[in-house]
Motif scaffolding. Sequence first.
Motif, mmCIF file in Angstrom:
data_model
loop_
_atom_site.group_PDB
_atom_site.id
_atom_site.type_symbol
_atom_site.label_atom_id
_atom_site.label_comp_id
_atom_site.label_asym_id
_atom_site.label_seq_id
_atom_site.Cartn_x
_atom_site.Cartn_y
_atom_site.Cartn_z
ATOM 1 N N PRO A 58 0.792 -1.243 0.000
ATOM 2 C CA PRO A 58 0.000 0.000 0.000
ATOM 3 C C PRO A 58 0.821 1.288 0.000
ATOM 4 C CG PRO A 58 -0.297 -1.247 2.053
ATOM 5 C CD PRO A 58 0.371 -2.152 1.074
ATOM 6 N N GLU A 59 1.980 1.277 0.659
ATOM 7 C CA GLU A 59 2.789 2.504 0.668
ATOM 8 C C GLU A 59 3.437 2.777 -0.684
ATOM 9 O OE1 GLU A 59 4.870 3.068 4.863
ATOM 10 O OE2 GLU A 59 4.632 0.969 4.341
ATOM 11 N N GLU A 60 3.351 1.783 -1.586
ATOM 12 C CA GLU A 60 3.982 1.939 -2.906
ATOM 13 C C GLU A 60 2.972 2.236 -4.010
ATOM 14 O OE1 GLU A 60 7.184 2.053 -3.171
ATOM 15 O OE2 GLU A 60 7.642 1.335 -1.146
ATOM 16 N N VAL A 61 1.693 2.392 -3.659
ATOM 17 C CA VAL A 61 0.698 2.541 -4.738
ATOM 18 C C VAL A 61 0.946 3.790 -5.589
ATOM 19 C CG1 VAL A 61 -1.158 1.201 -3.639
ATOM 20 C CG2 VAL A 61 -1.027 3.666 -3.253
ATOM 21 N N SER A 62 1.496 4.830 -4.981
ATOM 22 C CA SER A 62 1.727 6.051 -5.760
ATOM 23 C C SER A 62 2.918 5.906 -6.717
ATOM 24 C CB SER A 62 1.931 7.242 -4.835
ATOM 25 O OG SER A 62 2.903 6.917 -3.882
ATOM 26 N N GLU A 99 -8.567 5.951 -1.047
ATOM 27 C CA GLU A 99 -9.368 5.371 -2.131
ATOM 28 C C GLU A 99 -8.494 4.647 -3.137
ATOM 29 O OE1 GLU A 99 -12.570 4.854 -1.872
ATOM 30 O OE2 GLU A 99 -12.315 5.933 0.036
ATOM 31 N N LYS A 100 -7.349 5.260 -3.451
ATOM 32 C CA LYS A 100 -6.398 4.624 -4.375
ATOM 33 C C LYS A 100 -5.880 3.308 -3.768
ATOM 34 C CE LYS A 100 -3.290 4.455 -7.782
ATOM 35 N NZ LYS A 100 -3.691 4.089 -9.127
ATOM 36 N N GLN A 101 -5.558 3.336 -2.486
ATOM 37 C CA GLN A 101 -5.085 2.115 -1.813
ATOM 38 C C GLN A 101 -6.120 0.994 -1.912
ATOM 39 O OE1 GLN A 101 -3.342 2.124 2.096
ATOM 40 N NE2 GLN A 101 -2.569 4.218 1.919
ATOM 41 N N LYS A 102 -7.379 1.367 -1.644
ATOM 42 C CA LYS A 102 -8.441 0.351 -1.684
ATOM 43 C C LYS A 102 -8.612 -0.209 -3.094
ATOM 44 C CE LYS A 102 -11.255 2.393 1.953
ATOM 45 N NZ LYS A 102 -12.581 2.967 2.251
#
Length: 248
Positions: A58-62, A99-102
């Motif tokens: 999740p910390e890498e989604v961006s 929202e992006k994480q989900k």
Amino acid sequence: MIDTHCHIFKEYYSNIDEIITSSDVYMIVAGVDDKSNLEVIELVNKYDKVYGVIGIQPEEVSNMTNNSIKIIEDNIDNPKIVGIGEIGLDYHWDDSNKEKQKEVFRKMLDIASKNNKTVVIHSRDAIKDTYDILKDYKNLKVVLHCYSSSLDMAKEFIKMNVMLGIGGVVTFKNSKKLVEVVKDIPIDNLVLETDSPYLSPEPYRGTTNIPNNIKFVAQKIAQIKNISYEEVIEKTTKNAIKQFDLNI
Ligand code: NI
């Protein structure tokens, strides 16, 4: 015995070959982004005792690229890629992109479902959302890596085909809550992990962790549950083999 979660990557170690070949521990190496996912593939192809999971943490989604999903889908049929992970939700440092994480979490769960793979979940300060999303994927085999939530939540999760990953934190002096979880949750729902290079158990707390330190985690669990070290190793190894369909 099996370290079900570690990050044996060049970024952290200069002696990967030695760490792996000198150890009697099987390991499941977990990717977190494109670069580490590719290293996982390299490692599983090179070493018999190394298995892998690949995913976007999740910390890498961006930092995801157009290639991220492709890397995962292209390698999912490798028999030594035994799951999708680590994936999940982390609201601890940054919850501005929930929202992006989900969305990415669901995408990863969909890939796992489609390919009948186990999922390895990272959940930090997000246990309720993690639970709500996982409820939509009841058929998946799940490992909640580095479990850190309450005993009550643990009881809910183990109704859903979930194994709790227990690591070095359980040996820390201030780990009262996790000790309670380990005490009350049946050994049939626990697997061992180190999360190397992080979270070295006592007596090595604060140093770079390695899969061999899994022994200290097993010792601590034996002490908490008042069973033998051998029983902890035997049962948690069996659990890991079952949950990841390992061919050991
Ligand atoms: Ni991890």
